[in-house]
Design a protein around this motif. Sequence first.
Motif, mmCIF file in Angstrom:
data_model
loop_
_atom_site.group_PDB
_atom_site.id
_atom_site.type_symbol
_atom_site.label_atom_id
_atom_site.label_comp_id
_atom_site.label_asym_id
_atom_site.label_seq_id
_atom_site.Cartn_x
_atom_site.Cartn_y
_atom_site.Cartn_z
ATOM 1 N N LEU A 296 150.124 27.301 116.058
ATOM 2 C CA LEU A 296 148.548 27.663 116.091
ATOM 3 C C LEU A 296 148.432 28.911 116.714
ATOM 4 N N ALA A 297 149.477 29.498 117.667
ATOM 5 C CA ALA A 297 149.468 30.932 118.175
ATOM 6 C C ALA A 297 149.008 31.878 117.081
ATOM 7 N N ASP B 294 157.529 32.495 108.413
ATOM 8 C CA ASP B 294 157.677 31.194 109.199
ATOM 9 C C ASP B 294 159.108 30.735 108.730
ATOM 10 N N LYS B 295 159.867 30.643 109.448
ATOM 11 C CA LYS B 295 161.369 29.982 109.141
ATOM 12 C C LYS B 295 161.368 28.713 108.341
ATOM 13 N N SER B 296 160.036 27.739 108.761
ATOM 14 C CA SER B 296 159.986 26.475 108.150
ATOM 15 C C SER B 296 159.449 26.697 106.777
ATOM 16 N N GLY C 130 154.450 24.401 113.030
ATOM 17 C CA GLY C 130 155.290 24.476 114.272
ATOM 18 C C GLY C 130 155.249 23.168 115.119
ATOM 19 N N ARG C 131 155.072 23.462 116.286
ATOM 20 C CA ARG C 131 155.156 22.081 117.277
ATOM 21 C C ARG C 131 153.772 21.139 116.851
ATOM 22 N N TYR D 15 147.935 14.849 120.794
ATOM 23 C CA TYR D 15 146.724 15.020 120.863
ATOM 24 C C TYR D 15 146.305 16.502 121.427
ATOM 25 N N ILE E 119 163.087 35.414 110.484
ATOM 26 C CA ILE E 119 163.286 36.816 110.675
ATOM 27 C C ILE E 119 164.258 36.897 112.011
ATOM 28 N N ARG F 64 158.110 22.342 125.354
ATOM 29 C CA ARG F 64 157.290 22.635 126.364
ATOM 30 C C ARG F 64 157.973 23.665 127.530
ATOM 31 N N GLY G 228 151.891 33.037 122.395
ATOM 32 C CA GLY G 228 152.539 31.518 122.173
ATOM 33 C C GLY G 228 151.951 30.629 123.460
ATOM 34 N N ASP G 229 152.056 29.551 123.393
ATOM 35 C CA ASP G 229 151.943 28.556 124.347
ATOM 36 C C ASP G 229 152.307 29.019 125.707
ATOM 37 N N ARG H 246 150.049 24.428 126.157
ATOM 38 C CA ARG H 246 149.453 23.315 125.413
ATOM 39 C C ARG H 246 148.991 23.848 124.101
ATOM 40 N N VAL H 247 148.210 23.131 123.121
ATOM 41 C CA VAL H 247 147.699 23.522 122.159
ATOM 42 C C VAL H 247 146.570 24.541 122.394
HETATM 43 C C1 LIG Z 1 157.055 16.968 121.649
HETATM 44 C C2 LIG Z 1 155.877 17.685 121.962
HETATM 45 C C3 LIG Z 1 154.776 17.076 122.525
HETATM 46 C C4 LIG Z 1 153.764 18.002 122.798
HETATM 47 N N1 LIG Z 1 152.590 17.335 123.429
HETATM 48 C C5 LIG Z 1 151.317 17.920 123.405
HETATM 49 C C6 LIG Z 1 150.320 17.330 123.556
HETATM 50 O O1 LIG Z 1 149.985 16.175 123.892
HETATM 51 N N2 LIG Z 1 149.151 18.255 124.116
HETATM 52 C C7 LIG Z 1 149.049 19.574 123.911
HETATM 53 O O2 LIG Z 1 148.133 20.165 123.932
HETATM 54 N N3 LIG Z 1 150.217 20.093 123.419
HETATM 55 C C8 LIG Z 1 151.286 19.492 123.079
HETATM 56 N N4 LIG Z 1 152.758 19.876 123.112
HETATM 57 C C9 LIG Z 1 152.652 21.586 122.960
HETATM 58 C C10 LIG Z 1 152.120 22.123 121.697
HETATM 59 O O3 LIG Z 1 152.583 21.431 120.592
HETATM 60 C C11 LIG Z 1 152.410 23.472 121.723
HETATM 61 O O4 LIG Z 1 151.706 24.237 122.853
HETATM 62 C C12 LIG Z 1 151.600 24.198 120.422
HETATM 63 O O5 LIG Z 1 151.807 23.533 119.429
HETATM 64 C C13 LIG Z 1 152.599 25.642 120.332
HETATM 65 O O6 LIG Z 1 152.088 26.315 119.341
HETATM 66 P P1 LIG Z 1 152.498 28.054 119.278
HETATM 67 O O7 LIG Z 1 151.808 28.650 117.953
HETATM 68 O O8 LIG Z 1 152.676 28.807 120.280
HETATM 69 O O9 LIG Z 1 154.288 27.688 118.841
HETATM 70 P P2 LIG Z 1 154.822 26.818 117.635
HETATM 71 O O10 LIG Z 1 154.015 25.599 117.154
HETATM 72 O O11 LIG Z 1 156.407 26.497 118.077
HETATM 73 O O12 LIG Z 1 154.853 27.859 116.320
HETATM 74 C C14 LIG Z 1 156.071 28.675 116.351
HETATM 75 C C15 LIG Z 1 156.306 29.070 114.943
HETATM 76 O O13 LIG Z 1 157.399 29.973 114.736
HETATM 77 C C16 LIG Z 1 158.250 29.817 113.725
HETATM 78 N N5 LIG Z 1 159.539 30.371 114.138
HETATM 79 C C17 LIG Z 1 160.304 30.344 115.198
HETATM 80 N N6 LIG Z 1 161.302 31.499 115.172
HETATM 81 C C18 LIG Z 1 161.086 32.199 114.024
HETATM 82 C C19 LIG Z 1 161.651 33.165 113.241
HETATM 83 N N7 LIG Z 1 162.891 33.592 113.923
HETATM 84 N N8 LIG Z 1 161.363 33.762 111.995
HETATM 85 C C20 LIG Z 1 160.317 32.934 111.506
HETATM 86 N N9 LIG Z 1 159.307 31.851 112.159
HETATM 87 C C21 LIG Z 1 159.938 31.636 113.147
HETATM 88 C C22 LIG Z 1 158.577 28.166 113.866
HETATM 89 O O14 LIG Z 1 158.969 27.766 112.772
HETATM 90 C C23 LIG Z 1 157.098 27.797 114.344
HETATM 91 O O15 LIG Z 1 156.291 27.404 113.225
HETATM 92 C C24 LIG Z 1 153.872 19.265 122.690
HETATM 93 C C25 LIG Z 1 154.771 19.917 121.902
HETATM 94 C C26 LIG Z 1 155.711 19.119 121.845
HETATM 95 C C27 LIG Z 1 157.218 19.521 120.919
#
Ligand SMILES: Cc1cc2nc3c(=O)[nH]c(=O)nc-3n(C[C@H](O)[C@H](O)[C@H](O)COP(=O)(O)OP(=O)(O)OC[C@H]3O[C@@H](n4cnc5c(N)ncnc54)[C@H](O)[C@@H]3O)c2cc1C
Length: 328
Positions: free
Chosen positions: A12-13, A32-34, A39-40, A57, A128, A280, A301-302, A308-309
Amino acid sequence: MNTPIAIIGTGLAGLSAAQALHAAGQTVQLFDKSRGSGGRLASKRSDAGSLDLGAQYFTARDRRFVEVVQQWQARGWVAEWDPQLYHYNENGLSPSPDEQVRWVGQPRMSAITRALLGALPVHFSCRITEVFRGEQHWTLLDAEGQSHGPFSSVIVATPAPQASGLLSAAPKLASAAASVIMEPVWAVALGFETALATDLEGCFVRGGPLDWVARNRSKPGRDSHLDTWVLHASNSWSRQHLDLDKEAVIERLHGAFAEMIGCPLPPPSFSLAHRWLYARPASAHEWGALADADLGLYACGDWCLSGRVEGAWLSGLEAARRLLEHRQ
Ligand SMILES: Cc1cc2nc3c(=O)[nH]c(=O)nc-3n(C[C@H](O)[C@H](O)[C@H](O)COP(=O)(O)OP(=O)(O)OC[C@H]3O[C@@H](n4cnc5c(N)ncnc54)[C@H](O)[C@@H]3O)c2cc1C
Protein backbone atom coordinates in the motif's frame (compact mmCIF):
# COMPACT_ATOMS: atom_id res chain seq x y z
CA MET A 1 8.32 12.20 -21.41
CA ASN A 2 10.00 12.98 -18.09
CA THR A 3 12.52 10.50 -16.67
CA PRO A 4 10.48 8.01 -14.62
CA ILE A 5 10.58 7.56 -10.87
CA ALA A 6 11.24 3.98 -9.69
CA ILE A 7 9.15 2.61 -6.84
CA ILE A 8 10.33 -0.63 -5.23
CA GLY A 9 7.41 -2.41 -3.57
CA THR A 10 3.74 -2.59 -4.55
CA GLY A 11 2.31 -2.79 -1.06
CA LEU A 12 0.00 0.00 0.00
CA ALA A 13 2.85 2.43 0.72
CA GLY A 14 4.39 2.05 -2.74
CA LEU A 15 1.01 2.35 -4.43
CA SER A 16 -0.02 5.34 -2.37
CA ALA A 17 3.18 7.10 -3.51
CA ALA A 18 2.62 5.93 -7.09
CA GLN A 19 -0.94 7.27 -7.16
CA ALA A 20 0.05 10.66 -5.77
CA LEU A 21 2.94 11.03 -8.23
CA HIS A 22 0.88 9.85 -11.18
CA ALA A 23 -1.87 12.32 -10.25
CA ALA A 24 0.80 15.07 -10.24
CA GLY A 25 1.80 14.18 -13.80
CA GLN A 26 4.95 12.19 -12.98
CA THR A 27 5.86 8.94 -14.70
CA VAL A 28 6.40 6.01 -12.35
CA GLN A 29 7.65 2.48 -12.79
CA LEU A 30 7.00 -0.12 -10.10
CA PHE A 31 8.89 -3.26 -9.10
CA ASP A 32 7.92 -6.11 -6.80
CA LYS A 33 9.57 -9.39 -5.98
CA SER A 34 6.17 -11.07 -5.63
CA ARG A 35 3.90 -12.25 -8.42
CA GLY A 36 1.24 -9.69 -7.53
CA SER A 37 0.68 -6.49 -5.60
CA GLY A 38 -0.43 -6.06 -2.02
CA GLY A 39 2.49 -7.16 0.14
CA ARG A 40 1.14 -7.68 3.64
CA LEU A 41 -2.29 -6.53 2.45
CA ALA A 42 -2.48 -9.38 -0.05
CA SER A 43 -4.78 -12.38 -0.13
CA LYS A 44 -3.83 -15.96 -0.80
CA ARG A 45 -5.86 -17.80 -3.43
CA SER A 46 -6.42 -21.37 -2.28
CA ASP A 47 -8.69 -24.39 -2.65
CA ALA A 48 -10.68 -22.88 0.21
CA GLY A 49 -11.21 -19.56 -1.61
CA SER A 50 -9.22 -16.40 -1.04
CA LEU A 51 -7.77 -15.99 2.43
CA ASP A 52 -6.56 -12.84 4.19
CA LEU A 53 -3.39 -14.13 5.80
CA GLY A 54 -1.81 -10.73 6.53
CA ALA A 55 -3.70 -7.58 7.53
CA GLN A 56 -7.12 -8.62 8.82
CA TYR A 57 -8.89 -5.31 8.60
CA PHE A 58 -7.95 -1.68 8.91
CA THR A 59 -9.18 1.44 10.60
CA ALA A 60 -9.13 5.04 9.37
CA ARG A 61 -8.42 7.92 11.76
CA ASP A 62 -6.49 10.54 9.81
CA ARG A 63 -8.87 12.81 7.89
CA ARG A 64 -7.03 12.26 4.60
CA PHE A 65 -7.23 8.49 4.93
CA VAL A 66 -10.89 8.63 6.02
CA GLU A 67 -11.68 10.54 2.80
CA VAL A 68 -9.78 8.13 0.58
CA VAL A 69 -11.41 5.09 2.20
CA GLN A 70 -14.80 6.65 1.51
CA GLN A 71 -13.83 6.92 -2.15
CA TRP A 72 -12.69 3.29 -2.16
CA GLN A 73 -16.01 2.30 -0.62
CA ALA A 74 -17.95 4.24 -3.28
CA ARG A 75 -15.98 2.36 -5.95
CA GLY A 76 -16.71 -0.99 -4.29
CA TRP A 77 -13.05 -1.75 -3.44
CA VAL A 78 -13.65 -1.91 0.31
CA ALA A 79 -16.54 -2.68 2.63
CA GLU A 80 -17.19 -2.47 6.33
CA TRP A 81 -16.68 -5.67 8.31
CA ASP A 82 -18.72 -5.74 11.48
CA PRO A 83 -17.74 -9.01 13.16
CA GLN A 84 -19.15 -10.62 16.30
CA LEU A 85 -16.12 -9.83 18.43
CA TYR A 86 -14.84 -11.70 21.44
CA HIS A 87 -11.92 -11.55 23.84
CA TYR A 88 -10.20 -14.66 25.16
CA ASN A 89 -8.00 -14.72 28.24
CA GLU A 90 -7.41 -16.89 31.31
CA ASN A 91 -11.09 -16.44 32.23
CA GLY A 92 -12.28 -17.83 28.90
CA LEU A 93 -14.24 -16.32 26.04
CA SER A 94 -16.36 -13.22 26.44
CA PRO A 95 -18.20 -11.05 23.90
CA SER A 96 -16.43 -7.79 23.27
CA PRO A 97 -18.51 -5.55 21.02
CA ASP A 98 -17.13 -2.09 20.23
CA GLU A 99 -17.90 0.93 18.07
CA GLN A 100 -14.80 0.68 15.90
CA VAL A 101 -15.42 0.85 12.14
CA ARG A 102 -13.36 -1.92 10.48
CA TRP A 103 -12.65 -1.98 6.75
CA VAL A 104 -11.63 -4.85 4.50
CA GLY A 105 -10.85 -5.12 0.79
CA GLN A 106 -13.76 -6.53 -1.20
CA PRO A 107 -14.06 -9.33 -2.31
CA ARG A 108 -10.53 -9.86 -0.96
CA MET A 109 -7.86 -7.69 0.63
CA SER A 110 -5.79 -7.53 -2.53
CA ALA A 111 -8.68 -5.79 -4.33
CA ILE A 112 -7.41 -2.48 -2.95
CA THR A 113 -3.89 -2.58 -4.35
CA ARG A 114 -5.06 -4.21 -7.60
CA ALA A 115 -7.38 -1.27 -8.14
CA LEU A 116 -4.75 1.31 -7.15
CA LEU A 117 -2.22 -0.26 -9.49
CA GLY A 118 -4.62 0.00 -12.43
CA ALA A 119 -2.58 0.34 -15.60
CA LEU A 120 0.60 1.72 -14.00
CA PRO A 121 3.72 0.02 -15.41
CA VAL A 122 5.02 -2.71 -13.12
CA HIS A 123 7.58 -5.53 -13.11
CA PHE A 124 6.46 -8.44 -10.93
CA SER A 125 8.69 -11.35 -9.83
CA CYS A 126 11.54 -8.83 -9.93
CA ARG A 127 13.58 -8.63 -6.73
CA ILE A 128 15.73 -5.52 -6.70
CA THR A 129 19.12 -6.17 -5.15
CA GLU A 130 20.97 -2.92 -5.80
CA VAL A 131 20.11 0.73 -6.22
CA PHE A 132 22.92 2.94 -7.47
CA ARG A 133 23.36 6.43 -8.81
CA GLY A 134 25.42 7.46 -11.80
CA GLU A 135 26.26 11.04 -12.75
CA GLN A 136 22.64 12.11 -12.94
CA HIS A 137 20.35 9.16 -12.79
CA TRP A 138 19.54 6.05 -10.82
CA THR A 139 19.81 2.45 -11.97
CA LEU A 140 18.30 -0.63 -10.34
CA LEU A 141 19.79 -4.10 -10.53
CA ASP A 142 17.58 -7.16 -10.04
CA ALA A 143 18.35 -10.65 -8.74
CA GLU A 144 18.63 -11.97 -12.32
CA GLY A 145 21.40 -9.45 -13.01
CA GLN A 146 19.21 -7.26 -15.24
CA SER A 147 19.50 -3.51 -14.91
CA HIS A 148 16.59 -1.09 -15.05
CA GLY A 149 16.75 2.64 -15.61
CA PRO A 150 17.51 5.45 -15.91
CA PHE A 151 15.34 6.88 -13.13
CA SER A 152 15.27 10.43 -11.81
CA SER A 153 14.47 9.31 -8.24
CA VAL A 154 13.90 6.08 -6.35
CA ILE A 155 11.32 5.35 -3.66
CA VAL A 156 12.03 2.25 -1.59
CA ALA A 157 8.69 1.00 -0.23
CA THR A 158 9.64 -2.34 1.31
CA PRO A 159 9.72 -3.46 4.96
CA ALA A 160 12.61 -1.81 6.82
CA PRO A 161 14.99 -4.82 6.95
CA GLN A 162 14.68 -5.17 3.17
CA ALA A 163 14.97 -1.42 2.66
CA SER A 164 18.25 -0.81 4.46
CA GLY A 165 20.42 -2.54 1.82
CA LEU A 166 18.65 -0.71 -0.99
CA LEU A 167 19.30 2.65 0.70
CA SER A 168 23.10 2.28 0.96
CA ALA A 169 23.64 5.33 -1.30
CA ALA A 170 22.25 7.43 1.59
CA PRO A 171 23.89 6.03 4.76
CA LYS A 172 21.64 8.05 7.12
CA LEU A 173 18.52 6.57 5.58
CA ALA A 174 20.05 3.11 5.54
CA SER A 175 20.92 3.26 9.22
CA ALA A 176 17.47 4.58 10.20
CA ALA A 177 15.89 1.63 8.35
CA ALA A 178 18.39 -0.79 9.89
CA SER A 179 17.39 0.40 13.38
CA VAL A 180 13.79 -0.75 12.91
CA ILE A 181 12.99 -4.14 14.41
CA MET A 182 10.16 -5.98 12.72
CA GLU A 183 8.36 -8.82 14.45
CA PRO A 184 7.39 -12.12 12.79
CA VAL A 185 3.91 -13.69 12.74
CA TRP A 186 2.93 -17.25 11.90
CA ALA A 187 -0.49 -17.36 10.19
CA VAL A 188 -2.55 -20.52 9.81
CA ALA A 189 -5.73 -20.95 7.76
CA LEU A 190 -8.17 -23.76 8.49
CA GLY A 191 -11.27 -24.79 6.53
CA PHE A 192 -14.12 -26.94 7.89
CA GLU A 193 -16.75 -28.79 5.84
CA THR A 194 -19.43 -28.01 8.43
CA ALA A 195 -19.76 -24.54 9.92
CA LEU A 196 -18.50 -24.37 13.50
CA ALA A 197 -21.29 -23.98 16.05
CA THR A 198 -20.29 -20.50 17.22
CA ASP A 199 -21.28 -16.94 16.37
CA LEU A 200 -17.67 -15.78 16.96
CA GLU A 201 -16.22 -13.96 13.93
CA GLY A 202 -13.20 -12.20 15.41
CA CYS A 203 -11.33 -12.71 18.67
CA PHE A 204 -8.43 -10.95 20.41
CA VAL A 205 -6.52 -13.61 22.32
CA ARG A 206 -4.30 -12.95 25.35
CA GLY A 207 -1.92 -15.62 26.64
CA GLY A 208 -0.86 -18.80 24.85
CA PRO A 209 0.34 -19.08 21.27
CA LEU A 210 -2.51 -17.17 19.62
CA ASP A 211 -3.01 -13.46 19.29
CA TRP A 212 -5.97 -13.18 16.90
CA VAL A 213 -8.60 -15.41 15.30
CA ALA A 214 -10.96 -14.46 12.46
CA ARG A 215 -13.70 -16.23 10.61
CA ASN A 216 -12.47 -15.37 7.13
CA ARG A 217 -15.77 -16.29 5.51
CA SER A 218 -17.62 -13.71 7.61
CA LYS A 219 -15.95 -10.87 5.71
CA PRO A 220 -17.97 -9.26 2.91
CA GLY A 221 -17.72 -10.93 -0.49
CA ARG A 222 -15.62 -13.93 0.62
CA ASP A 223 -16.82 -16.94 -1.25
CA SER A 224 -15.92 -20.37 0.08
CA HIS A 225 -17.59 -23.76 0.29
CA LEU A 226 -15.77 -24.20 3.61
CA ASP A 227 -16.04 -22.41 6.95
CA THR A 228 -12.62 -20.72 6.74
CA TRP A 229 -10.66 -19.33 9.68
CA VAL A 230 -7.38 -17.44 9.98
CA LEU A 231 -5.30 -17.77 13.15
CA HIS A 232 -2.38 -15.47 13.97
CA ALA A 233 0.24 -16.51 16.49
CA SER A 234 1.57 -13.88 18.88
CA ASN A 235 4.88 -12.16 18.06
CA SER A 236 6.67 -13.91 20.92
CA TRP A 237 5.40 -17.38 19.99
CA SER A 238 6.25 -16.74 16.33
CA ARG A 239 9.75 -15.57 17.26
CA GLN A 240 10.30 -18.64 19.44
CA HIS A 241 9.02 -21.00 16.72
CA LEU A 242 10.40 -19.23 13.67
CA ASP A 243 11.91 -22.38 12.17
CA LEU A 244 9.23 -24.88 13.14
CA ASP A 245 7.98 -26.75 10.07
CA LYS A 246 4.59 -25.75 8.71
CA GLU A 247 2.81 -29.00 9.67
CA ALA A 248 3.92 -28.58 13.28
CA VAL A 249 2.80 -24.92 13.31
CA ILE A 250 -0.63 -25.94 12.00
CA GLU A 251 -0.92 -28.63 14.66
CA ARG A 252 0.09 -26.30 17.52
CA LEU A 253 -2.17 -23.42 16.49
CA HIS A 254 -5.07 -25.77 15.70
CA GLY A 255 -4.67 -27.14 19.24
CA ALA A 256 -4.75 -23.65 20.77
CA PHE A 257 -7.81 -22.79 18.64
CA ALA A 258 -9.60 -25.97 19.83
CA GLU A 259 -8.93 -24.94 23.42
CA MET A 260 -10.35 -21.43 23.06
CA ILE A 261 -13.24 -21.71 20.61
CA GLY A 262 -15.72 -23.27 23.02
CA CYS A 263 -17.42 -25.61 20.52
CA PRO A 264 -16.56 -29.02 19.05
CA LEU A 265 -13.81 -28.75 16.45
CA PRO A 266 -13.83 -31.39 13.69
CA PRO A 267 -10.60 -32.10 11.81
CA PRO A 268 -10.15 -29.39 9.16
CA SER A 269 -10.43 -30.48 5.53
CA PHE A 270 -8.08 -27.66 4.53
CA SER A 271 -5.08 -26.11 6.24
CA LEU A 272 -2.06 -24.02 5.38
CA ALA A 273 0.59 -22.05 7.22
CA HIS A 274 2.40 -18.89 6.18
CA ARG A 275 5.30 -17.22 7.95
CA TRP A 276 5.53 -13.43 7.86
CA LEU A 277 9.13 -12.73 8.73
CA TYR A 278 8.56 -8.97 8.85
CA ALA A 279 4.94 -8.66 9.93
CA ARG A 280 4.83 -5.52 12.07
CA PRO A 281 7.40 -3.02 13.37
CA ALA A 282 8.08 -3.53 17.09
CA SER A 283 7.39 0.17 17.72
CA ALA A 284 5.84 3.13 15.90
CA HIS A 285 7.89 6.01 14.48
CA GLU A 286 7.03 9.54 13.46
CA TRP A 287 9.24 9.85 10.41
CA GLY A 288 6.42 9.99 7.89
CA ALA A 289 8.91 9.04 5.19
CA LEU A 290 12.71 9.13 4.90
CA ALA A 291 14.24 11.38 2.29
CA ASP A 292 17.54 12.47 0.84
CA ALA A 293 15.94 14.92 -1.53
CA ASP A 294 19.22 16.17 -3.07
CA LEU A 295 20.12 12.63 -4.04
CA GLY A 296 16.55 11.74 -5.02
CA LEU A 297 16.28 8.72 -2.73
CA TYR A 298 13.22 8.15 -0.52
CA ALA A 299 11.87 5.41 1.74
CA CYS A 300 8.34 4.82 2.94
CA GLY A 301 6.31 2.06 4.54
CA ASP A 302 4.23 1.31 7.59
CA TRP A 303 7.44 1.26 9.67
CA CYS A 304 7.90 5.03 9.11
CA LEU A 305 4.66 5.62 11.03
CA SER A 306 2.13 3.47 12.84
CA GLY A 307 2.90 -0.05 11.57
CA ARG A 308 -0.62 -0.29 10.21
CA VAL A 309 -2.39 -0.09 6.87
CA GLU A 310 -3.26 3.55 7.47
CA GLY A 311 0.38 4.30 8.31
CA ALA A 312 1.54 2.64 5.09
CA TRP A 313 -0.81 4.75 3.00
CA LEU A 314 0.11 8.00 4.77
CA SER A 315 3.82 7.22 4.51
CA GLY A 316 3.61 6.67 0.75
CA LEU A 317 1.75 9.95 0.42
CA GLU A 318 4.45 11.74 2.44
CA ALA A 319 7.26 10.31 0.30
CA ALA A 320 5.47 11.58 -2.81
CA ARG A 321 4.86 14.97 -1.21
CA ARG A 322 8.52 15.41 -0.33
CA LEU A 323 9.63 14.36 -3.78
CA LEU A 324 7.22 16.77 -5.49
CA GLU A 325 8.15 19.58 -3.10
CA HIS A 326 11.81 19.19 -4.08
CA ARG A 327 10.97 19.41 -7.79
CA GLN A 328 9.21 22.74 -7.51
C1 LIG B 1 0.00 -10.97 10.08
C2 LIG B 1 -0.27 -9.50 9.90
C3 LIG B 1 -1.40 -8.93 10.46
C4 LIG B 1 -1.65 -7.57 10.28
N1 LIG B 1 -2.80 -7.04 10.77
C5 LIG B 1 -3.09 -5.75 10.53
C6 LIG B 1 -4.33 -5.20 10.91
O1 LIG B 1 -5.22 -5.93 11.40
N2 LIG B 1 -4.56 -3.87 10.69
C7 LIG B 1 -3.62 -3.06 10.10
O2 LIG B 1 -3.89 -1.87 9.91
N3 LIG B 1 -2.44 -3.56 9.70
C8 LIG B 1 -2.16 -4.88 9.90
N4 LIG B 1 -0.98 -5.40 9.46
C9 LIG B 1 0.04 -4.49 8.92
C10 LIG B 1 -0.25 -4.10 7.47
O3 LIG B 1 -0.43 -5.26 6.68
C11 LIG B 1 0.94 -3.29 6.97
O4 LIG B 1 1.09 -2.17 7.82
C12 LIG B 1 0.83 -2.78 5.55
O5 LIG B 1 0.20 -3.70 4.69
C13 LIG B 1 2.25 -2.46 5.09
O6 LIG B 1 2.28 -1.95 3.77
P1 LIG B 1 3.66 -1.52 3.13
O7 LIG B 1 3.36 -1.07 1.76
O8 LIG B 1 4.37 -0.60 4.05
O9 LIG B 1 4.56 -2.86 3.09
P2 LIG B 1 4.30 -4.26 2.39
O10 LIG B 1 2.85 -4.54 2.30
O11 LIG B 1 5.16 -5.24 3.11
O12 LIG B 1 4.83 -4.06 0.90
C14 LIG B 1 6.18 -4.16 0.57
C15 LIG B 1 6.34 -4.78 -0.81
O13 LIG B 1 7.71 -4.73 -1.16
C16 LIG B 1 8.05 -5.91 -1.86
N5 LIG B 1 9.50 -6.08 -1.75
C17 LIG B 1 10.23 -6.29 -0.63
N6 LIG B 1 11.54 -6.35 -0.94
C18 LIG B 1 11.64 -6.18 -2.28
C19 LIG B 1 12.73 -6.11 -3.19
N7 LIG B 1 14.00 -6.26 -2.79
N8 LIG B 1 12.46 -5.92 -4.52
C20 LIG B 1 11.18 -5.78 -4.96
N9 LIG B 1 10.10 -5.82 -4.12
C21 LIG B 1 10.34 -6.00 -2.81
C22 LIG B 1 7.23 -6.99 -1.17
O14 LIG B 1 7.03 -8.11 -2.01
C23 LIG B 1 5.92 -6.24 -0.87
O15 LIG B 1 4.97 -6.42 -1.90
C24 LIG B 1 -0.73 -6.76 9.57
C25 LIG B 1 0.40 -7.36 8.98
C26 LIG B 1 0.60 -8.72 9.12
C27 LIG B 1 1.77 -9.37 8.42
